[in-house]
Structure formats: C-alpha cells, structure tokens
Design a protein around this motif. Structure first.
Motif, PDB file in Angstrom:
ATOM      1  N   LYS A 123       0.842  -1.196   0.000  1.00 52.10           N
ATOM      2  CA  LYS A 123       0.000   0.000   0.000  1.00 52.10           C
ATOM      3  C   LYS A 123       0.874   1.241   0.000  1.00 52.10           C
ATOM      4  N   PRO A 124       0.423   2.280  -0.686  1.00 54.59           N
ATOM      5  CA  PRO A 124       1.246   3.474  -0.843  1.00 54.59           C
ATOM      6  C   PRO A 124       1.516   4.152   0.495  1.00 54.59           C
ATOM      7  N   GLN A 125       2.719   4.692   0.626  1.00 51.98           N
ATOM      8  CA  GLN A 125       3.090   5.435   1.825  1.00 51.98           C
ATOM      9  C   GLN A 125       2.391   6.790   1.811  1.00 51.98           C
ATOM     10  N   GLY A 126       1.982   7.238   2.965  1.00 50.74           N
ATOM     11  CA  GLY A 126       1.380   8.559   3.070  1.00 50.74           C
ATOM     12  C   GLY A 126       0.063   8.691   2.343  1.00 50.74           C
ATOM     13  N   ARG A 127      -0.650   7.586   2.204  1.00 52.15           N
ATOM     14  CA  ARG A 127      -1.928   7.609   1.495  1.00 52.15           C
ATOM     15  C   ARG A 127      -2.920   8.497   2.236  1.00 52.15           C
ATOM     16  N   LEU A 128      -3.541   9.417   1.517  1.00 48.95           N
ATOM     17  CA  LEU A 128      -4.537  10.297   2.101  1.00 48.95           C
ATOM     18  C   LEU A 128      -5.918   9.683   1.971  1.00 48.95           C
ATOM     19  N   LYS A 129      -6.709   9.896   2.973  1.00 52.29           N
ATOM     20  CA  LYS A 129      -8.105   9.477   2.893  1.00 52.29           C
ATOM     21  C   LYS A 129      -8.899  10.622   2.280  1.00 52.29           C
ATOM     22  N   LEU A 130     -10.022  10.300   1.708  1.00 52.16           N
ATOM     23  CA  LEU A 130     -10.829  11.286   0.992  1.00 52.16           C
ATOM     24  C   LEU A 130     -11.211  12.452   1.895  1.00 52.16           C
ATOM     25  N   GLY A 131     -11.615  12.179   3.120  1.00 51.07           N
ATOM     26  CA  GLY A 131     -12.001  13.249   4.040  1.00 51.07           C
ATOM     27  C   GLY A 131     -10.860  14.217   4.297  1.00 51.07           C
ATOM     28  N   SER A 132      -9.653  13.681   4.475  1.00 52.75           N
ATOM     29  CA  SER A 132      -8.486  14.537   4.705  1.00 52.75           C
ATOM     30  C   SER A 132      -8.204  15.393   3.483  1.00 52.75           C
ATOM     31  N   LEU A 133      -8.322  14.796   2.317  1.00 54.42           N
ATOM     32  CA  LEU A 133      -8.086  15.532   1.084  1.00 54.42           C
ATOM     33  C   LEU A 133      -9.103  16.662   0.916  1.00 54.42           C
ATOM     34  N   LEU A 134     -10.377  16.378   1.167  1.00 61.86           N
ATOM     35  CA  LEU A 134     -11.413  17.404   1.042  1.00 61.86           C
ATOM     36  C   LEU A 134     -11.220  18.519   2.074  1.00 61.86           C
ATOM     37  N   ALA A 135     -10.810  18.157   3.292  1.00 58.89           N
ATOM     38  CA  ALA A 135     -10.559  19.179   4.317  1.00 58.89           C
ATOM     39  C   ALA A 135      -9.415  20.090   3.893  1.00 58.89           C
ATOM     40  N   ASP A 136      -8.366  19.517   3.300  1.00 53.51           N
ATOM     41  CA  ASP A 136      -7.252  20.326   2.808  1.00 53.51           C
ATOM     42  C   ASP A 136      -7.698  21.287   1.708  1.00 53.51           C
ATOM     43  N   ILE A 137      -8.542  20.796   0.820  1.00 58.72           N
ATOM     44  CA  ILE A 137      -9.057  21.663  -0.256  1.00 58.72           C
ATOM     45  C   ILE A 137      -9.854  22.815   0.343  1.00 58.72           C
ATOM     46  N   GLY A 138     -10.683  22.517   1.342  1.00 56.63           N
ATOM     47  CA  GLY A 138     -11.464  23.565   2.004  1.00 56.63           C
ATOM     48  C   GLY A 138     -10.584  24.601   2.658  1.00 56.63           C
ATOM     49  N   ARG A 139      -9.497  24.157   3.305  1.00 58.95           N
ATOM     50  CA  ARG A 139      -8.572  25.107   3.933  1.00 58.95           C
ATOM     51  C   ARG A 139      -7.879  25.975   2.884  1.00 58.95           C
ATOM     52  N   GLN A 140      -7.499  25.367   1.768  1.00 56.26           N
ATOM     53  CA  GLN A 140      -6.836  26.134   0.708  1.00 56.26           C
ATOM     54  C   GLN A 140      -7.775  27.185   0.118  1.00 56.26           C
ATOM     55  N   MET A 141      -9.064  26.849   0.037  1.00 63.52           N
ATOM     56  CA  MET A 141     -10.041  27.788  -0.518  1.00 63.52           C
ATOM     57  C   MET A 141     -10.511  28.797   0.517  1.00 63.52           C
ATOM     58  N   LYS A 142     -10.063  28.622   1.765  1.00 63.49           N
ATOM     59  CA  LYS A 142     -10.428  29.515   2.869  1.00 63.49           C
ATOM     60  C   LYS A 142     -11.948  29.608   3.041  1.00 63.49           C
ATOM     61  N   LEU A 143     -12.595  28.443   3.081  1.00 58.67           N
ATOM     62  CA  LEU A 143     -14.037  28.413   3.294  1.00 58.67           C
ATOM     63  C   LEU A 143     -14.374  28.908   4.691  1.00 58.67           C
ATOM     64  N   THR A 144     -15.462  29.651   4.794  1.00 61.13           N
ATOM     65  CA  THR A 144     -15.942  30.054   6.112  1.00 61.13           C
ATOM     66  C   THR A 144     -16.711  28.891   6.730  1.00 61.13           C
ATOM     67  N   ASP A 145     -16.993  28.988   8.027  1.00 60.51           N
ATOM     68  CA  ASP A 145     -17.769  27.935   8.686  1.00 60.51           C
ATOM     69  C   ASP A 145     -19.155  27.806   8.068  1.00 60.51           C
ATOM     70  N   GLU A 146     -19.736  28.939   7.672  1.00 63.66           N
ATOM     71  CA  GLU A 146     -21.075  28.916   7.060  1.00 63.66           C
ATOM     72  C   GLU A 146     -21.048  28.200   5.707  1.00 63.66           C
ATOM     73  N   GLU A 147     -20.000  28.453   4.930  1.00 67.13           N
ATOM     74  CA  GLU A 147     -19.872  27.776   3.626  1.00 67.13           C
ATOM     75  C   GLU A 147     -19.646  26.279   3.810  1.00 67.13           C
ATOM     76  N   ALA A 148     -18.837  25.923   4.790  1.00 71.70           N
ATOM     77  CA  ALA A 148     -18.594  24.504   5.061  1.00 71.70           C
ATOM     78  C   ALA A 148     -19.871  23.815   5.514  1.00 71.70           C
ATOM     79  N   ALA A 149     -20.700  24.518   6.289  1.00 74.28           N
ATOM     80  CA  ALA A 149     -21.972  23.944   6.746  1.00 74.28           C
ATOM     81  C   ALA A 149     -22.903  23.680   5.573  1.00 74.28           C
ATOM     82  N   LEU A 150     -22.870  24.538   4.564  1.00 74.33           N
ATOM     83  CA  LEU A 150     -23.707  24.324   3.382  1.00 74.33           C
ATOM     84  C   LEU A 150     -23.323  23.038   2.652  1.00 74.33           C
TER      85      LEU A 150
END
Length: 83
Positions: free
Chosen positions: A41-68
């Motif tokens: 299995k690949p080293q440092g494999r990311l799970k989908l949730g972690s990947l999506l959370a990183d994308i949200g942080r990069q896009m600087k989503l607000t809490d309200e946008e994340a709730a949507l």
C-alpha cells in the motif's frame, strides 16, 4: 480472489510469518495477507475526508460555507429520464 503460490522459501522466512501469526492470534495465511497488504500500500496515502478538508482550507471556506456542503437536500428524489 486471486491465489498466490510462493515456492522455495528459506526455512527462516517460512517460520517468521508463522511466529508473527501466533503473536497476532491469526492464521499464517492471514498474517501473510496482512504483510503483503502492508508492503504494497502506498506510503502517506490520504483518505478522501483529509483531502477534502485540505481543499477547504486552501479555498479559505468560512464555517457557514462549510456547513452548506454538509447540509443534505431533503427534497424527494426525481424520476430519471433517459430521453
């Protein structure tokens, strides 16, 4: 499922998974499956949730946008039209 046969294993290589299997309370076959899975299995494999959370942080989503994003559409399903 696939079957794998390994021939000409040295005795010490054959004994090692048997000893590990006894320590882990499983069969030698199950231990060999676990060893192979861990080895390939690949080293440092990311799970989908972690990947999506990183994308949200990069896009600087607000809490309200994340709730949507997590709000579920409660409207009834529509019939699919294939025409």
């Amino acid at each position: 499922m696939a079957i794998l046969t390994v021939r000409n294993l040295p005795d010490e290589v054959h004994r090692a998974p048997r000893a590990r299997a006894a320590q882990h309370g499983r069969s030698t076959e199950a231990e060999v499956r676990a060893l192979l899975e861990e080895a390939v299995k690949p080293q440092g494999r990311l799970k989908l949730g972690s990947l999506l959370a990183d994308i949200g942080r990069q896009m600087k989503l607000t809490d309200e946008e994340a709730a949507l994003i997590t709000t579920r559409d409660a409207s009834p399903p529509r019939a699919v039209a294939f025409e």
